[in-house]
Design a protein around this motif. Structure first.
Motif, PDB file in Angstrom:
ATOM      1  N   GLN A  39      36.240  27.081  47.911  1.00  0.00           N
ATOM      2  CA  GLN A  39      34.987  27.495  47.293  1.00  0.00           C
ATOM      3  C   GLN A  39      35.037  28.891  46.676  1.00  0.00           C
ATOM      4  O   GLN A  39      34.411  29.142  45.669  1.00  0.00           O
ATOM      5  CB  GLN A  39      33.855  27.446  48.319  1.00  0.00           C
ATOM      6  CG  GLN A  39      33.565  26.045  48.804  1.00  0.00           C
ATOM      7  CD  GLN A  39      32.471  26.019  49.852  1.00  0.00           C
ATOM      8  OE1 GLN A  39      32.377  26.910  50.698  1.00  0.00           O
ATOM      9  NE2 GLN A  39      31.644  24.988  49.802  1.00  0.00           N
ATOM     10  N   ARG A  40      35.772  29.786  47.306  1.00  0.00           N
ATOM     11  CA  ARG A  40      35.824  31.174  46.837  1.00  0.00           C
ATOM     12  C   ARG A  40      37.224  31.741  47.029  1.00  0.00           C
ATOM     13  O   ARG A  40      37.906  31.402  47.989  1.00  0.00           O
ATOM     14  CB  ARG A  40      34.852  32.053  47.627  1.00  0.00           C
ATOM     15  CG  ARG A  40      33.411  31.782  47.352  1.00  0.00           C
ATOM     16  CD  ARG A  40      32.500  32.682  48.218  1.00  0.00           C
ATOM     17  NE  ARG A  40      31.116  32.320  48.050  1.00  0.00           N
ATOM     18  CZ  ARG A  40      30.527  31.279  48.640  1.00  0.00           C
ATOM     19  NH1 ARG A  40      31.210  30.515  49.458  1.00  0.00           N
ATOM     20  NH2 ARG A  40      29.256  31.014  48.412  1.00  0.00           N
ATOM     21  N   HIS A  42      39.008  35.713  46.796  1.00  0.00           N
ATOM     22  CA  HIS A  42      38.853  37.149  46.577  1.00  0.00           C
ATOM     23  C   HIS A  42      40.247  37.768  46.569  1.00  0.00           C
ATOM     24  O   HIS A  42      41.036  37.545  47.490  1.00  0.00           O
ATOM     25  CB  HIS A  42      37.994  37.803  47.666  1.00  0.00           C
ATOM     26  CG  HIS A  42      37.799  39.258  47.421  1.00  0.00           C
ATOM     27  ND1 HIS A  42      36.977  39.752  46.424  1.00  0.00           N
ATOM     28  CD2 HIS A  42      38.341  40.335  48.022  1.00  0.00           C
ATOM     29  CE1 HIS A  42      37.019  41.065  46.438  1.00  0.00           C
ATOM     30  NE2 HIS A  42      37.838  41.451  47.395  1.00  0.00           N
ATOM     31  N   HIS A  76      37.911  29.153  37.263  1.00  0.00           N
ATOM     32  CA  HIS A  76      36.544  29.644  37.210  1.00  0.00           C
ATOM     33  C   HIS A  76      35.782  28.881  36.143  1.00  0.00           C
ATOM     34  O   HIS A  76      36.336  28.666  35.075  1.00  0.00           O
ATOM     35  CB  HIS A  76      36.544  31.142  36.889  1.00  0.00           C
ATOM     36  CG  HIS A  76      35.191  31.741  36.832  1.00  0.00           C
ATOM     37  ND1 HIS A  76      34.495  32.096  37.952  1.00  0.00           N
ATOM     38  CD2 HIS A  76      34.384  32.022  35.790  1.00  0.00           C
ATOM     39  CE1 HIS A  76      33.326  32.583  37.598  1.00  0.00           C
ATOM     40  NE2 HIS A  76      33.242  32.556  36.285  1.00  0.00           N
ATOM     41  N   HIS A  80      34.524  30.233  42.711  1.00  0.00           N
ATOM     42  CA  HIS A  80      34.082  31.609  42.508  1.00  0.00           C
ATOM     43  C   HIS A  80      35.250  32.553  42.809  1.00  0.00           C
ATOM     44  O   HIS A  80      35.858  32.490  43.888  1.00  0.00           O
ATOM     45  CB  HIS A  80      32.895  31.945  43.412  1.00  0.00           C
ATOM     46  CG  HIS A  80      32.484  33.375  43.307  1.00  0.00           C
ATOM     47  ND1 HIS A  80      31.790  33.864  42.222  1.00  0.00           N
ATOM     48  CD2 HIS A  80      32.693  34.418  44.129  1.00  0.00           C
ATOM     49  CE1 HIS A  80      31.589  35.151  42.384  1.00  0.00           C
ATOM     50  NE2 HIS A  80      32.123  35.514  43.537  1.00  0.00           N
ATOM     51  N   CYS A  81      35.583  33.425  41.858  1.00  0.00           N
ATOM     52  CA  CYS A  81      36.684  34.379  42.025  1.00  0.00           C
ATOM     53  C   CYS A  81      36.151  35.795  41.895  1.00  0.00           C
ATOM     54  O   CYS A  81      35.368  36.084  40.989  1.00  0.00           O
ATOM     55  CB  CYS A  81      37.747  34.164  40.964  1.00  0.00           C
ATOM     56  SG  CYS A  81      38.533  32.579  41.012  1.00  0.00           S
ATOM     57  N   SER A  82      36.592  36.660  42.785  1.00  0.00           N
ATOM     58  CA  SER A  82      36.218  38.068  42.698  1.00  0.00           C
ATOM     59  C   SER A  82      37.461  38.904  42.954  1.00  0.00           C
ATOM     60  O   SER A  82      38.422  38.443  43.576  1.00  0.00           O
ATOM     61  CB  SER A  82      35.117  38.411  43.705  1.00  0.00           C
ATOM     62  OG  SER A  82      35.546  38.140  45.020  1.00  0.00           O
TER      63      SER A  82
END
Length: 90
Positions: A39-40, A42, A76, A80-82
């Motif tokens: 899901q994500r 980082h 993306h 979700h990428c941060s």
């Protein structure tokens, strides 16, 4: 993502080779029905810099590099990428 960020820094004469730039990624997995899905993501970049490094340019590159990154663009907005960047004086 690390390669794209490093290449963009190098293009602006900010050294990112020879182990100066390291990317550490963490992912978060969740359930979609009964299926595990990523899901994500980082990514924390650590960049070794000289005390006189052009920090404004580093921040500017960090602000736009993802939009030009093949990996980021491939995943993306489905995942979700941060990112964040930490400067370490060498």
């Amino acid at each position: 993502m690390t390669g794209t960020f490093g290449g963009a820094l190098e293009a602006r004469n900010i050294p990112a080779d020879d182990g100066r730039l390291v990317g550490l990624a963490e992912g978060e997995v969740g359930l979609d029905g009964k299926t595990l899905v990523l899901q994500r993501i980082h990514v924390r970049f650590e960049l070794q810099v000289d005390p006189d490094a052009d920090r404004a340019t580093i921040d500017r590159v960090h602000g736009f590099f993802a939009d030009r990154c093949p990996v980021y663009r491939s995943i993306h907005p489905q995942i979700h990428c941060s990112t964040e960047v930490t400067l370490v004086e060498a």
